[in-house]
Design a protein around this motif. Structure first.
Motif, short mmCIF file in Angstrom:
data_model
loop_
_atom_site.label_atom_id
_atom_site.label_comp_id
_atom_site.label_asym_id
_atom_site.label_seq_id
_atom_site.Cartn_x
_atom_site.Cartn_y
_atom_site.Cartn_z
N LEU A 1 8.53 -36.80 22.51
CA LEU A 1 10.01 -35.83 22.41
C LEU A 1 11.20 -36.47 21.20
CD1 LEU A 1 11.26 -33.94 22.70
CD2 LEU A 1 12.52 -35.15 24.75
N VAL A 2 11.13 -35.73 20.26
CA VAL A 2 12.13 -36.18 19.24
C VAL A 2 13.23 -34.82 19.19
CG1 VAL A 2 12.50 -36.33 16.32
CG2 VAL A 2 10.40 -37.41 17.44
N LYS A 3 14.89 -35.61 19.19
CA LYS A 3 15.63 -34.75 18.60
C LYS A 3 16.39 -35.24 17.47
CE LYS A 3 18.61 -31.46 19.12
NZ LYS A 3 18.52 -30.05 18.63
N ARG A 4 16.76 -34.40 16.98
CA ARG A 4 17.67 -34.89 15.31
C ARG A 4 19.11 -34.28 15.66
NH1 ARG A 4 12.78 -35.78 12.65
NH2 ARG A 4 11.95 -37.89 12.74
N TYR A 5 20.09 -34.41 15.74
CA TYR A 5 21.08 -33.91 15.12
C TYR A 5 21.61 -33.88 13.20
CZ TYR A 5 21.61 -33.60 19.86
OH TYR A 5 21.84 -33.24 21.25
N GLY A 6 21.49 -32.84 13.08
CA GLY A 6 22.37 -32.77 11.52
C GLY A 6 21.27 -32.90 10.74
N VAL A 7 21.51 -33.04 8.70
CA VAL A 7 19.70 -33.15 7.95
C VAL A 7 20.74 -34.09 6.75
CG1 VAL A 7 19.12 -30.62 8.47
CG2 VAL A 7 20.84 -31.15 7.00
N GLY A 8 19.39 -34.51 6.35
CA GLY A 8 19.46 -35.82 5.52
C GLY A 8 19.70 -36.80 5.59
N GLY B 1 20.14 -41.73 24.80
CA GLY B 1 19.81 -40.73 24.64
C GLY B 1 19.32 -39.96 25.60
N LYS B 2 19.64 -40.36 27.39
CA LYS B 2 18.87 -39.86 28.03
C LYS B 2 19.59 -38.61 28.61
CE LYS B 2 22.16 -42.78 30.17
NZ LYS B 2 23.27 -43.38 28.74
N SER B 3 21.19 -38.25 28.44
CA SER B 3 21.09 -37.02 28.57
C SER B 3 21.16 -36.00 27.90
CB SER B 3 23.40 -37.15 28.89
OG SER B 3 23.44 -37.60 29.58
N THR B 4 20.48 -36.32 26.73
CA THR B 4 19.75 -35.04 25.71
C THR B 4 18.81 -35.34 25.66
OG1 THR B 4 20.94 -36.40 24.06
CG2 THR B 4 19.34 -34.97 23.01
N ILE B 5 17.98 -35.71 26.60
CA ILE B 5 16.54 -35.83 27.43
C ILE B 5 16.46 -35.00 28.67
CG2 ILE B 5 14.69 -36.35 28.32
CD1 ILE B 5 14.87 -39.19 27.16
N GLY B 6 17.88 -34.88 29.11
CA GLY B 6 17.52 -34.34 30.19
C GLY B 6 17.76 -32.29 30.31
N ALA B 7 19.03 -32.62 28.36
CA ALA B 7 19.15 -31.27 27.81
C ALA B 7 18.23 -30.88 27.58
CB ALA B 7 20.81 -31.53 27.29
N ILE B 8 17.27 -30.87 26.69
CA ILE B 8 15.85 -30.80 26.47
C ILE B 8 14.90 -29.93 27.66
CG2 ILE B 8 13.92 -31.05 24.95
CD1 ILE B 8 15.61 -33.09 23.41
N LEU B 9 15.14 -31.04 28.51
CA LEU B 9 14.14 -30.28 29.79
C LEU B 9 15.51 -29.35 30.74
CD1 LEU B 9 13.89 -33.77 31.60
CD2 LEU B 9 12.10 -32.08 31.17
N THR B 10 16.13 -28.75 30.54
CA THR B 10 16.90 -27.79 31.10
C THR B 10 17.08 -27.06 30.22
OG1 THR B 10 19.31 -28.90 31.21
CG2 THR B 10 18.15 -29.77 33.03
N GLY B 11 16.43 -27.13 29.00
CA GLY B 11 16.75 -25.94 28.00
C GLY B 11 18.00 -25.56 27.34
N LEU B 12 19.16 -25.92 27.75
CA LEU B 12 20.57 -26.37 26.53
C LEU B 12 20.00 -26.75 25.42
CD1 LEU B 12 22.63 -27.73 29.75
CD2 LEU B 12 21.59 -25.74 29.29
N HIS B 13 19.23 -27.37 24.95
CA HIS B 13 19.29 -28.30 23.31
C HIS B 13 17.34 -27.63 23.13
CE1 HIS B 13 22.61 -30.79 23.22
NE2 HIS B 13 22.77 -29.84 23.76
N ALA B 14 17.34 -27.26 21.90
CA ALA B 14 15.81 -27.20 21.50
C ALA B 14 15.18 -28.31 20.96
CB ALA B 14 15.72 -26.29 20.74
N ALA B 15 14.09 -28.95 21.04
CA ALA B 15 13.44 -30.32 20.92
C ALA B 15 13.29 -29.98 19.45
CB ALA B 15 12.72 -30.23 21.51
N THR B 16 13.42 -31.40 18.36
CA THR B 16 13.02 -31.00 16.85
C THR B 16 11.54 -31.04 17.09
OG1 THR B 16 15.09 -32.33 16.48
CG2 THR B 16 13.68 -32.76 14.99
N SER B 17 10.54 -31.55 17.27
CA SER B 17 9.10 -31.99 17.76
C SER B 17 9.19 -32.67 18.77
CB SER B 17 9.24 -32.74 16.65
OG SER B 17 9.14 -34.03 17.38
N GLY B 18 7.61 -32.32 18.99
CA GLY B 18 7.62 -33.04 20.59
C GLY B 18 7.22 -31.98 21.35
N THR B 19 6.43 -31.95 21.95
CA THR B 19 6.46 -30.91 23.50
C THR B 19 6.97 -31.12 25.14
OG1 THR B 19 3.90 -31.92 24.03
CG2 THR B 19 4.15 -30.29 22.01
N ILE B 20 7.07 -30.28 25.98
CA ILE B 20 8.23 -30.30 27.00
C ILE B 20 6.82 -29.16 27.92
CG2 ILE B 20 9.68 -30.39 28.66
CD1 ILE B 20 11.02 -30.62 26.30
N GLU B 21 6.24 -29.87 29.19
CA GLU B 21 5.30 -28.40 30.03
C GLU B 21 6.14 -29.68 31.40
OE1 GLU B 21 1.70 -29.24 30.37
OE2 GLU B 21 0.83 -29.14 28.69
#
Length: 267
Positions: free
Chosen positions: A12-19, A48-68
């Motif tokens: 799992l990877v989550k990035r904010y912003g570009v460049g 990064g722990k709350s970001t992982i939680g937000a991705i698990l719950t669908g509040l944020h989208a992952a930049t890459s990686g997979t979740i089941e």
């Protein structure tokens, strides 16, 4: 025979912003959680722990990686109400401050009844029975169903939040700093409640916290995060009693212990 994990997170990877301004909040994180187990994600603020939680719950989208979750892909947030409800029947969130998620004008019974109706669609009589059953499961009474959130203590409001989450009969609860705002004695009560509920339902927990003092009471396994990456993982006993990494030792050293008295640092 080992049960299949209810959560699988791979790279799992989550990035904010570009460049040049991009910030990597989660960097190549992988883990699984099995039914009836609790995984604690620990680390200081910004780990990064709350970001992982937000991705698990669908509040944020992952930049890459997979979740089941429960064998179904959750890598991208749901796009329809039907899918959101289906996912809600599998995984629910219990947030740090339940007061902000409760309507101050709505009675507790009505708030829990809404969650029951949304996920199980029972008749009115059965709905009321289920509401009282859920309140009883979290240590509240029929009297509490008639009051508004302002009439409850912080610990009681957190119990309401847990009751609402359990209304969906989920296989996973994500608990994001769910006891950090509570007094120590109330923390212990809520943690004991969560342990009892897990023993009875087999629900898996992802327990997100910065406070290692509560981890031993709730978690089977621990992942230590620093700047979005996993620095150490293992059983609760290994991490708390036999840490391998200096960062984990620093976190443990900063955890208040019985008899600890804060002292002012010289200026």
């Amino acid at each position: 025979m080992t049960a299949e994990p209810v959560i699988r997170v791979n790279h799992l990877v989550k990035r904010y912003g570009v460049g040049a301004a991009a910030h990597t909040a989660v960097d190549d994180v992988s883990f699984t959680v099995s039914p009836g187990r609790t995984l604690a994600l620990v680390g200081e603020s910004g780990a990064g722990k709350s970001t992982i939680g937000a991705i698990l719950t669908g509040l944020h989208a992952a930049t890459s990686g997979t979740i089941e979750v429960c064998g179904e892909d959750r890598t991208r947030p749901a796009r329809s109400t039907r899918v959101r409800r289906h996912r809600g029947s599998q995984l629910q969130l219990v947030a740090q401050d339940p007061f902000t998620s409760l309507d101050p004008r709505q009675t507790i019974g009505s708030a829990v009844a809404e969650a029951v109706a949304l996920h199980t669609h029972p008749h009115r009589h059965e709905r009321r029975r289920r509401v009282l059953e859920l309140l009883d499961a979290v240590g509240l009474s029929a009297r509490h169903a008639t009051v508004t959130p302002r009439a409850l203590s912080g610990g009681q409001r957190q119990r309401v939040a847990i009751a609402r989450a359990l209304a969906a009969q989920p296989e996973v609860l994500v608990l994001d700093e769910a006891v950090s705002a509570l007094d120590v004695s109330v923390q212990a009560q809520v943690l004991n409640l969560l342990n009892d509920l897990q023993a009875g339902t087999g629900t898996a927990y992802v327990f997100i916290t910065h406070d290692l003092a509560v981890v031993r009471q709730i978690a089977h396994d621990v992942i230590v995060l620093r700047r979005g990456r996993i620095t150490e993982r293992g059983s609760t006993e290994d991490i708390l009693d036999r840490p391998r990494e200096d960062y984990t030792r620093l976190l443990l050293a900063a955890t208040p212990r019985p008899g600890w008295t804060p002292t002012a640092q010289p200026s």
